[in-house]
Design an enzyme around this catalytic site. Structure first.
Site, PDB file in Angstrom:
ATOM      1  N   ASP A  14      -1.569  -7.622   4.423  1.00  0.00           N
ATOM      2  CA  ASP A  14      -2.131  -6.308   4.097  1.00  0.00           C
ATOM      3  C   ASP A  14      -0.996  -5.368   3.679  1.00  0.00           C
ATOM      4  O   ASP A  14       0.174  -5.612   3.968  1.00  0.00           O
ATOM      5  CB  ASP A  14      -2.873  -5.707   5.306  1.00  0.00           C
ATOM      6  CG  ASP A  14      -3.466  -4.334   4.986  1.00  0.00           C
ATOM      7  OD1 ASP A  14      -4.096  -4.187   3.919  1.00  0.00           O
ATOM      8  OD2 ASP A  14      -3.272  -3.385   5.782  1.00  0.00           O
ATOM      9  N   SER A  15      -1.378  -4.280   3.027  1.00  0.00           N
ATOM     10  CA  SER A  15      -0.400  -3.259   2.643  1.00  0.00           C
ATOM     11  C   SER A  15       0.255  -2.615   3.867  1.00  0.00           C
ATOM     12  O   SER A  15       1.328  -2.044   3.762  1.00  0.00           O
ATOM     13  CB  SER A  15      -1.099  -2.185   1.814  1.00  0.00           C
ATOM     14  OG  SER A  15      -2.184  -1.646   2.552  1.00  0.00           O
ATOM     15  N   CYS A  77      -6.202  -6.991   2.495  1.00  0.00           N
ATOM     16  CA  CYS A  77      -6.215  -5.669   1.873  1.00  0.00           C
ATOM     17  C   CYS A  77      -7.226  -5.668   0.724  1.00  0.00           C
ATOM     18  O   CYS A  77      -7.147  -6.515  -0.177  1.00  0.00           O
ATOM     19  CB  CYS A  77      -4.812  -5.389   1.342  1.00  0.00           C
ATOM     20  SG  CYS A  77      -4.629  -3.846   0.477  1.00  0.00           S
ATOM     21  N   CYS A 187     -12.542  -1.150   2.584  1.00  0.00           N
ATOM     22  CA  CYS A 187     -11.148  -0.791   2.863  1.00  0.00           C
ATOM     23  C   CYS A 187     -10.874  -1.141   4.318  1.00  0.00           C
ATOM     24  O   CYS A 187     -11.736  -0.936   5.183  1.00  0.00           O
ATOM     25  CB  CYS A 187     -10.929   0.704   2.628  1.00  0.00           C
ATOM     26  SG  CYS A 187      -9.290   1.283   3.097  1.00  0.00           S
ATOM     27  N   HIS A 189      -9.308   0.270   6.580  1.00  0.00           N
ATOM     28  CA  HIS A 189      -9.309   1.352   7.564  1.00  0.00           C
ATOM     29  C   HIS A 189     -10.706   1.851   7.935  1.00  0.00           C
ATOM     30  O   HIS A 189     -10.890   2.480   8.961  1.00  0.00           O
ATOM     31  CB  HIS A 189      -8.521   2.550   7.032  1.00  0.00           C
ATOM     32  CG  HIS A 189      -7.040   2.322   6.994  1.00  0.00           C
ATOM     33  ND1 HIS A 189      -6.458   1.271   6.327  1.00  0.00           N
ATOM     34  CD2 HIS A 189      -6.025   3.026   7.554  1.00  0.00           C
ATOM     35  CE1 HIS A 189      -5.145   1.350   6.461  1.00  0.00           C
ATOM     36  NE2 HIS A 189      -4.851   2.398   7.205  1.00  0.00           N
TER      37      HIS A 189
HETATM   38  N1  DGL Z   1      -5.271  -1.785   2.987  1.00  0.00           N
HETATM   39  C1  DGL Z   1      -5.791  -0.890   1.985  1.00  0.00           C
HETATM   40  C2  DGL Z   1      -7.173  -1.399   1.526  1.00  0.00           C
HETATM   41  O1  DGL Z   1      -7.872  -2.097   2.227  1.00  0.00           O
HETATM   42  C3  DGL Z   1      -5.885   0.531   2.498  1.00  0.00           C
HETATM   43  C4  DGL Z   1      -4.536   1.188   2.705  1.00  0.00           C
HETATM   44  C5  DGL Z   1      -3.741   1.327   1.428  1.00  0.00           C
HETATM   45  O2  DGL Z   1      -4.114   2.148   0.564  1.00  0.00           O
HETATM   46  O3  DGL Z   1      -2.776   0.593   1.276  1.00  0.00           O
HETATM   47  O4  DGL Z   1      -7.564  -1.111   0.426  1.00  0.00           O
END
Ligand code: DGL
Length: 273
Positions: A14-15, A77, A187, A189
């Site tokens: 993930d990011s 992500c 997403c 989050h």
């Molecule tokens: N992990 C990113 C997503 O699911 C959200 C956080 C980011 O913008 O890196 O799109």
């Protein structure tokens, strides 16, 4: 694939730490499988970056996993799944599972005809949820909206109260007005904000959490490929790597994983392919 491959861990990328919501769902569903988590916390967020940059970063993450040895990679992500997965699937020596297709599949199965999709700007601009939904169930009415402020709210732990409620109303009222009956939380989050999102959308709208659907897709893919860890293998031990480490990141990681994380290990992606 050989029996040795089945003993390798599953890579989860993930990011940042948000993908730990997906890692948690995979760990809950497949408790014998060890996970090797990688969060690019030094370069998060990906959500407003160009598709070319997200593709480059994701390619580096796959090179990191290749060096360590994994049997499958979950692109946890949404932004990376939307911007990079189609290009990287053909390059990868191990199966890749993204979060877009499982989330779209669940929505296509459950919807009565109108689906909402929320995600980062880059995810929504990619149109990848629309493409997946149209393939799975042509004729669905699809309404997508970026909700960028949900990411910092979730990271700050502002999950209830007037501010998240006001932000959720501003983003979601137009979706509600368009009559969606199913809403994809596209997403990493957003599952943390499920409570306020459900309140605003009302009881008639079903929320699809891609994390749970992705865990199911991982289980299916392991079985299909003969990669599931054999019964009687040593207990799973997870490892967590992060391109930046701080006390804040450690605390957030535990919050997103839903249980303590004993050690965050440093990772360097800049030098990867
Ligand atoms: N992990 C990113 C997503 O699911 C959200 C956080 C980011 O913008 O890196 O799109």
């Amino acid at each position: 694939m050989s029996g040795t491959s089945s003993l390798l861990p599953i890579g989860v990328f993930d990011s940042g730490v948000g993908g730990l919501t997906v890692a948690r769902a995979v760990a809950d569903r497949l408790p014998v499988e060890p996970l090797l988590y990688l969060g690019d916390t030094a370069r998060v967020p990906y959500g407003g970056k160009s598709p070319a940059t997200v593709l480059h970063y994701t390619r580096q993450a796959l090179a990191f996993f290749r060096r360590r040895g994994v049997k499958l990679v979950v692109i946890a992500c949404n932004t990376a799944s939307a911007a990079a997965l189609p290009a990287l699937s053909s390059e990868s020596p191990v199966p890749l599972v993204g979060v877009v297709e499982p989330g779209a599949r669940a929505a296509a199965e459950r919807s009565r005809g109108a689906v909402g999709v929320i995600g980062t700007r880059t995810t929504v601009a990619s149109g990848s949820y629309e493409a997946a939904l149209n393939t799975l169930r042509p004729g669905l009415s699809i309404h997508a909206r970026p909700c960028p402020l949900f990411v910092p709210l979730a990271e700050e732990g502002w999950l209830t109260g007037p501010v998240p409620r006001w932000v959720a109303q501003s983003y979601l009222e137009p979706l509600k007005d368009s009559g969606v009956d199913t809403l994809v939380l596209g997403c990493t989050h957003y599952p943390l904000l499920k409570g306020v999102i459900a309140q605003v959308m009302g009881p008639g709208v079903e929320l699809v959490d891609s994390a749970e659907e992705t865990a199911r897709a991982v289980a299916e893919r392991l079985t299909e490929r003969g990669l599931a860890r054999p019964l009687g293998a040593p207990p799973a031990e997870h490892r967590f790597f992060s391109t930046d480490i701080s006390d804040t990141i450690k605390a957030l990681a535990a919050k997103f994983f839903g249980r303590p994380i004993e050690k965050l290990e440093p990772a360097e992606l800049e030098g990867e392919a």
